[in-house]
Design a protein around this motif. Structure first.
Motif, mmCIF file in Angstrom:
data_model
loop_
_atom_site.group_PDB
_atom_site.id
_atom_site.type_symbol
_atom_site.label_atom_id
_atom_site.label_comp_id
_atom_site.label_asym_id
_atom_site.label_seq_id
_atom_site.Cartn_x
_atom_site.Cartn_y
_atom_site.Cartn_z
ATOM 1 N N LEU A 155 39.247 11.076 -6.598
ATOM 2 C CA LEU A 155 37.470 9.832 -5.867
ATOM 3 C C LEU A 155 36.969 10.849 -6.799
ATOM 4 C CD1 LEU A 155 35.898 8.187 -4.636
ATOM 5 C CD2 LEU A 155 35.263 10.582 -2.983
ATOM 6 N N GLY A 156 36.963 12.049 -7.425
ATOM 7 C CA GLY A 156 35.875 12.110 -8.035
ATOM 8 C C GLY A 156 36.285 12.318 -9.916
ATOM 9 N N THR A 157 37.424 11.624 -10.293
ATOM 10 C CA THR A 157 38.072 11.137 -11.192
ATOM 11 C C THR A 157 37.223 9.432 -11.424
ATOM 12 O OG1 THR A 157 39.445 12.994 -11.793
ATOM 13 C CG2 THR A 157 40.104 10.845 -13.046
ATOM 14 N N TYR A 158 37.884 8.727 -10.390
ATOM 15 C CA TYR A 158 37.090 7.511 -10.378
ATOM 16 C C TYR A 158 35.800 7.132 -10.429
ATOM 17 C CZ TYR A 158 36.519 2.718 -9.025
ATOM 18 O OH TYR A 158 36.395 1.642 -8.690
ATOM 19 N N ALA A 159 35.088 8.132 -9.708
ATOM 20 C CA ALA A 159 33.153 7.947 -9.756
ATOM 21 C C ALA A 159 32.555 8.345 -11.202
ATOM 22 C CB ALA A 159 32.839 8.381 -8.345
ATOM 23 N N GLY A 160 33.737 9.287 -11.837
ATOM 24 C CA GLY A 160 33.463 9.890 -13.075
ATOM 25 C C GLY A 160 33.173 8.510 -14.202
ATOM 26 N N SER A 209 51.340 23.870 2.523
ATOM 27 C CA SER A 209 49.436 23.431 2.352
ATOM 28 C C SER A 209 49.543 22.172 2.972
ATOM 29 C CB SER A 209 49.171 22.902 0.681
ATOM 30 O OG SER A 209 49.336 24.202 -0.367
ATOM 31 N N GLY A 210 49.890 20.939 2.974
ATOM 32 C CA GLY A 210 50.142 19.875 4.225
ATOM 33 C C GLY A 210 48.591 19.143 4.044
ATOM 34 N N TRP A 211 47.994 19.080 4.795
ATOM 35 C CA TRP A 211 46.625 17.929 4.829
ATOM 36 C C TRP A 211 45.833 18.350 4.204
ATOM 37 C CZ3 TRP A 211 41.931 19.606 6.224
ATOM 38 C CH2 TRP A 211 41.654 20.628 6.700
ATOM 39 N N LYS A 212 45.233 19.693 3.427
ATOM 40 C CA LYS A 212 44.429 20.365 2.457
ATOM 41 C C LYS A 212 45.262 19.681 1.413
ATOM 42 C CE LYS A 212 44.784 24.532 5.752
ATOM 43 N NZ LYS A 212 44.909 26.300 5.263
ATOM 44 N N LEU A 213 46.477 19.627 0.298
ATOM 45 C CA LEU A 213 46.827 19.724 -0.473
ATOM 46 C C LEU A 213 46.136 18.297 -0.610
ATOM 47 C CD1 LEU A 213 47.488 20.367 -3.335
ATOM 48 C CD2 LEU A 213 49.785 19.638 -2.542
ATOM 49 N N ALA A 214 46.510 17.100 0.623
ATOM 50 C CA ALA A 214 46.311 15.741 0.319
ATOM 51 C C ALA A 214 44.398 15.579 0.749
ATOM 52 C CB ALA A 214 46.915 14.889 1.124
ATOM 53 N N LEU A 215 43.824 16.079 1.276
ATOM 54 C CA LEU A 215 42.777 15.947 1.535
ATOM 55 C C LEU A 215 41.730 16.277 0.160
ATOM 56 C CD1 LEU A 215 39.756 15.345 2.536
ATOM 57 C CD2 LEU A 215 39.855 17.817 2.995
ATOM 58 N N VAL A 216 42.214 17.398 -0.395
ATOM 59 C CA VAL A 216 42.086 17.765 -2.194
ATOM 60 C C VAL A 216 42.476 17.045 -2.581
ATOM 61 C CG1 VAL A 216 42.008 19.562 -4.157
ATOM 62 C CG2 VAL A 216 41.275 20.449 -1.887
ATOM 63 N N ALA A 217 43.314 16.734 -2.882
ATOM 64 C CA ALA A 217 44.228 15.355 -3.864
ATOM 65 C C ALA A 217 43.067 13.738 -3.869
ATOM 66 C CB ALA A 217 45.595 14.986 -3.890
ATOM 67 N N CYS A 218 42.948 13.727 -2.711
ATOM 68 C CA CYS A 218 41.754 12.745 -2.508
ATOM 69 C C CYS A 218 40.640 12.429 -3.227
ATOM 70 C CB CYS A 218 42.300 12.332 -1.148
ATOM 71 S SG CYS A 218 43.796 11.184 -0.320
ATOM 72 N N LEU A 219 40.170 13.600 -2.682
ATOM 73 C CA LEU A 219 39.001 13.808 -3.167
ATOM 74 C C LEU A 219 38.417 14.288 -5.196
ATOM 75 C CD1 LEU A 219 37.335 17.045 -1.235
ATOM 76 C CD2 LEU A 219 36.548 14.190 -1.098
ATOM 77 N N VAL A 220 39.779 14.826 -5.330
ATOM 78 C CA VAL A 220 39.948 14.622 -7.444
ATOM 79 C C VAL A 220 39.752 13.334 -7.417
ATOM 80 C CG1 VAL A 220 41.438 15.418 -9.175
ATOM 81 C CG2 VAL A 220 40.802 17.358 -7.278
#
Length: 162
Positions: free
Chosen positions: A143-148, A130-141
């Motif tokens: 960030l979303g969890t923190y913001a929520g 998955s490479g960079w795609k997995l890292a991007l999704v993890a960062c967005l998750v």
């Protein structure tokens, strides 16, 4: 025995009770250390509470292994714990008092640490492909969890007038 009962028996895992008992003793000892060091609960109080939790878990595992119908061990252990602490169960007040001397957050810390170490080879292969795609999704998750969490906390603080 009906076909569905035979199929259910085939899916029942063969639980090695002796192996589980030894593993649970080790887990309880680690939990006891965490319970004493973290929330500073006296060792004797935490020990009795941990023994109660150990016994509830072992009874649940025995039911998983020998009950006439199959339920996962987590269900049996939960049911035993619930029944043991019902107000009309003899000795439930004592069981609840002993369990209160165990800080469950202190127990969760080593369990979560182990879960972090227990990454299987398959997960590592998925991460490689998955490479960079997995890292991007993890960062967005994250960030979303923190913001929520921030939004919920802010809302509750405003509703309380703080």
């Amino acid at each position: 025995m009906s076909d569905s009962a035979i199929a259910m028996e085939r899916t029942r895992p063969n639980i090695d009770l002796a192996d589980h008992a030894v593993t649970l003793i080790i887990v309880c000892l680690v939990g006891l250390v965490m319970n004493t060091v973290g929330p500073a609960i006296p060792l004797a109080d935490g020990f009795v509470g941990m023994v109660v939790i150990y016994l509830i878990t072992m009874v649940g595992l025995l039911l998983t292994r020998f009950a006439p119908f199959y339920l996962p061990s987590v269900a049996w252990i939960s049911l035993v714990g619930i029944v043991a602490t019902l107000p009309w169960t003899p000795g439930s007040e004592w069981i609840v008092a002993q369990a209160k001397s165990v800080n469950f957050l202190a127990l969760a810390t080593p369990a979560l640490a182990y879960a972090g170490f227990a990454i299987a080879k398959k997960e590592i292969e998925v991460a490689k492909h998955s490479g960079w795609k997995l890292a991007l999704v993890a960062c967005l998750v994250f960030l979303g969890t923190y913001a929520g969490s921030v939004l919920v906390a802010e809302l509750i603080l405003r509703l309380q007038g703080a």
